[in-house]
Design a protein around this motif. Structure first.
Motif, PDB file in Angstrom:
ATOM      1  N   UNK A 161      33.419 -47.821 107.248  1.00  0.00           N
ATOM      2  CA  UNK A 161      33.802 -46.325 106.851  1.00  0.00           C
ATOM      3  C   UNK A 161      34.079 -45.280 108.019  1.00  0.00           C
ATOM      4  N   UNK A 162      33.842 -45.745 109.237  1.00  0.00           N
ATOM      5  CA  UNK A 162      34.413 -44.955 110.200  1.00  0.00           C
ATOM      6  C   UNK A 162      35.819 -45.142 110.436  1.00  0.00           C
ATOM      7  N   UNK A 163      36.259 -46.205 110.248  1.00  0.00           N
ATOM      8  CA  UNK A 163      37.852 -46.761 110.295  1.00  0.00           C
ATOM      9  C   UNK A 163      38.602 -45.953 109.358  1.00  0.00           C
ATOM     10  N   UNK A 164      38.113 -45.892 108.085  1.00  0.00           N
ATOM     11  CA  UNK A 164      38.908 -45.585 106.821  1.00  0.00           C
ATOM     12  C   UNK A 164      38.533 -44.148 106.438  1.00  0.00           C
ATOM     13  N   UNK A 165      37.085 -43.666 106.603  1.00  0.00           N
ATOM     14  CA  UNK A 165      36.686 -42.503 106.291  1.00  0.00           C
ATOM     15  C   UNK A 165      36.777 -41.411 107.177  1.00  0.00           C
ATOM     16  N   UNK A 166      37.355 -41.382 108.397  1.00  0.00           N
ATOM     17  CA  UNK A 166      37.228 -40.590 109.404  1.00  0.00           C
ATOM     18  C   UNK A 166      38.219 -39.437 108.886  1.00  0.00           C
ATOM     19  N   UNK A 167      37.575 -38.131 109.029  1.00  0.00           N
ATOM     20  CA  UNK A 167      38.153 -37.067 108.700  1.00  0.00           C
ATOM     21  C   UNK A 167      38.350 -36.813 106.968  1.00  0.00           C
ATOM     22  N   UNK A 168      37.430 -37.408 106.129  1.00  0.00           N
ATOM     23  CA  UNK A 168      37.564 -37.378 104.778  1.00  0.00           C
ATOM     24  C   UNK A 168      37.268 -36.015 104.212  1.00  0.00           C
ATOM     25  N   UNK A 169      37.815 -35.363 103.621  1.00  0.00           N
ATOM     26  CA  UNK A 169      37.303 -33.928 103.154  1.00  0.00           C
ATOM     27  C   UNK A 169      38.144 -32.903 104.001  1.00  0.00           C
ATOM     28  N   UNK A 170      38.605 -33.248 105.080  1.00  0.00           N
ATOM     29  CA  UNK A 170      39.229 -32.228 105.950  1.00  0.00           C
ATOM     30  C   UNK A 170      40.682 -32.530 106.127  1.00  0.00           C
ATOM     31  N   UNK A 171      41.424 -31.432 106.285  1.00  0.00           N
ATOM     32  CA  UNK A 171      42.918 -31.684 106.230  1.00  0.00           C
ATOM     33  C   UNK A 171      43.499 -32.498 107.224  1.00  0.00           C
ATOM     34  N   UNK A 172      44.161 -33.458 106.990  1.00  0.00           N
ATOM     35  CA  UNK A 172      44.692 -34.223 108.081  1.00  0.00           C
ATOM     36  C   UNK A 172      46.071 -33.694 108.636  1.00  0.00           C
ATOM     37  N   UNK A 173      46.310 -33.814 109.946  1.00  0.00           N
ATOM     38  CA  UNK A 173      47.484 -33.456 110.325  1.00  0.00           C
ATOM     39  C   UNK A 173      48.476 -34.597 110.379  1.00  0.00           C
ATOM     40  N   UNK A 174      49.692 -34.210 110.153  1.00  0.00           N
ATOM     41  CA  UNK A 174      50.824 -35.299 110.356  1.00  0.00           C
ATOM     42  C   UNK A 174      51.305 -35.222 111.803  1.00  0.00           C
ATOM     43  N   UNK A 175      51.814 -36.116 112.234  1.00  0.00           N
ATOM     44  CA  UNK A 175      51.879 -36.389 113.620  1.00  0.00           C
ATOM     45  C   UNK A 175      53.175 -35.345 113.890  1.00  0.00           C
ATOM     46  N   UNK A 176      52.979 -34.511 115.044  1.00  0.00           N
ATOM     47  CA  UNK A 176      53.901 -33.492 115.339  1.00  0.00           C
ATOM     48  C   UNK A 176      53.939 -32.439 114.645  1.00  0.00           C
ATOM     49  N   UNK A 177      52.973 -32.304 113.576  1.00  0.00           N
ATOM     50  CA  UNK A 177      52.716 -30.998 112.839  1.00  0.00           C
ATOM     51  C   UNK A 177      51.653 -30.534 112.986  1.00  0.00           C
ATOM     52  N   UNK A 178      51.519 -29.190 113.113  1.00  0.00           N
ATOM     53  CA  UNK A 178      50.398 -28.441 113.495  1.00  0.00           C
ATOM     54  C   UNK A 178      49.871 -27.708 111.870  1.00  0.00           C
ATOM     55  N   UNK A 179      48.545 -27.521 111.844  1.00  0.00           N
ATOM     56  CA  UNK A 179      48.026 -26.997 110.516  1.00  0.00           C
ATOM     57  C   UNK A 179      47.720 -28.076 109.646  1.00  0.00           C
ATOM     58  N   UNK A 180      47.424 -27.692 108.502  1.00  0.00           N
ATOM     59  CA  UNK A 180      46.791 -28.935 107.517  1.00  0.00           C
ATOM     60  C   UNK A 180      47.992 -29.519 106.834  1.00  0.00           C
ATOM     61  N   UNK A 181      47.773 -30.665 106.373  1.00  0.00           N
ATOM     62  CA  UNK A 181      48.845 -31.564 105.749  1.00  0.00           C
ATOM     63  C   UNK A 181      49.131 -31.113 104.429  1.00  0.00           C
ATOM     64  N   UNK A 182      48.238 -30.317 103.723  1.00  0.00           N
ATOM     65  CA  UNK A 182      48.729 -29.671 102.767  1.00  0.00           C
ATOM     66  C   UNK A 182      48.196 -28.044 102.880  1.00  0.00           C
ATOM     67  N   UNK A 183      49.142 -27.158 102.737  1.00  0.00           N
ATOM     68  CA  UNK A 183      48.691 -25.671 103.013  1.00  0.00           C
ATOM     69  C   UNK A 183      47.507 -25.239 102.295  1.00  0.00           C
ATOM     70  N   UNK A 184      46.691 -24.477 102.777  1.00  0.00           N
ATOM     71  CA  UNK A 184      45.791 -23.922 102.092  1.00  0.00           C
ATOM     72  C   UNK A 184      46.131 -22.739 101.219  1.00  0.00           C
ATOM     73  N   UNK A 185      45.511 -22.528 100.247  1.00  0.00           N
ATOM     74  CA  UNK A 185      45.996 -21.337  99.520  1.00  0.00           C
ATOM     75  C   UNK A 185      45.199 -20.041 100.232  1.00  0.00           C
ATOM     76  N   UNK A 186      46.160 -19.220 100.699  1.00  0.00           N
ATOM     77  CA  UNK A 186      45.677 -17.943 101.374  1.00  0.00           C
ATOM     78  C   UNK A 186      46.088 -16.521 100.447  1.00  0.00           C
ATOM     79  N   UNK A 187      47.450 -16.533 100.001  1.00  0.00           N
ATOM     80  CA  UNK A 187      47.959 -15.516  99.117  1.00  0.00           C
ATOM     81  C   UNK A 187      48.657 -15.888  98.044  1.00  0.00           C
TER      82      UNK A 187
END
Length: 179
Positions: A25-51
């Motif tokens: 669970x720790x190995x595969x579930x870490x961060x579940x439910x939170x946006x994950x960052x791709x290597x070298x990318x800042x911000x959520x993996x899938x942009x959040x709706x804002x506008x």
């Protein structure tokens, strides 16, 4: 085997299984439910709706559907859809060919700009489309019209990529013929 040894062995096996499950669970579930960052990318993996209004204008200008991904915090199926399918769609295409994908917490109270330009909450956007399960992915046009059947649920049989590709193709076709 004596009874005391047998009971201790059973307890050890039970404890070992519990430890293995926790480790997985720790190995595969870490961060579940939170946006994950791709290597070298800042911000959520899938942009959040804002506008939503701005995203609709972009979709219209680029003749693309707007892909809305409704999720819940801590949802393991949402994690899989986000990271295995939607995030890779964004990474694998050139900037001009990238789909417009926005993530929405279907119970969220975070304020976003609605399609009408007025402030609303994420959960109100989910109510607009009667979203009742997470994950749900819908394809809409610039006016908010749903273009395909929603994709509800996670990838339990390994067909999710096919469903998603078919929905995107259908939505793109509908948007391009509406030019």
């Amino acid at each position: 085997m004596n009874k005391s040894f047998s009971q201790r062995l059973r307890r050890l096996l039970h404890a070992g299984c519990a430890a293995a499950v926790c480790a997985l669970a720790l190995l595969f579930g870490a961060g579940m439910g939170t946006p994950v960052h791709a290597a070298g990318v800042s911000g959520p993996a899938v942009p959040l709706l804002s506008d939503w209004q701005r995203d609709a204008r972009q979709a219209q200008a680029e003749h693309k559907p707007l892909i809305l991904f409704f999720s819940l915090p801590g949802c393991s199926f949402c994690h899989v859809v986000r990271n295995n399918y939607l995030q890779s769609m964004l990474r694998e295409k050139s900037a001009s060919a990238q789909p417009i994908i926005r993530e929405i917490d279907m119970t969220g109270t975070r304020r976003v700009t609605g399609l009408d330009g007025k402030p609303t909450a994420e959960r109100e956007v989910a109510k607009t489309f009667a979203i009742r399960a997470a994950p749900t992915v819908i394809m809409i046009d610039a006016s908010g019209k749903v273009l395909t059947a929603p994709i509800i649920g996670g990838d339990v049989a390994g067909f999710y990529g096919g469903y998603l590709d078919a929905a995107v193709t259908e939505a793109e076709k509908k948007v391009s013929t509406a030019k």
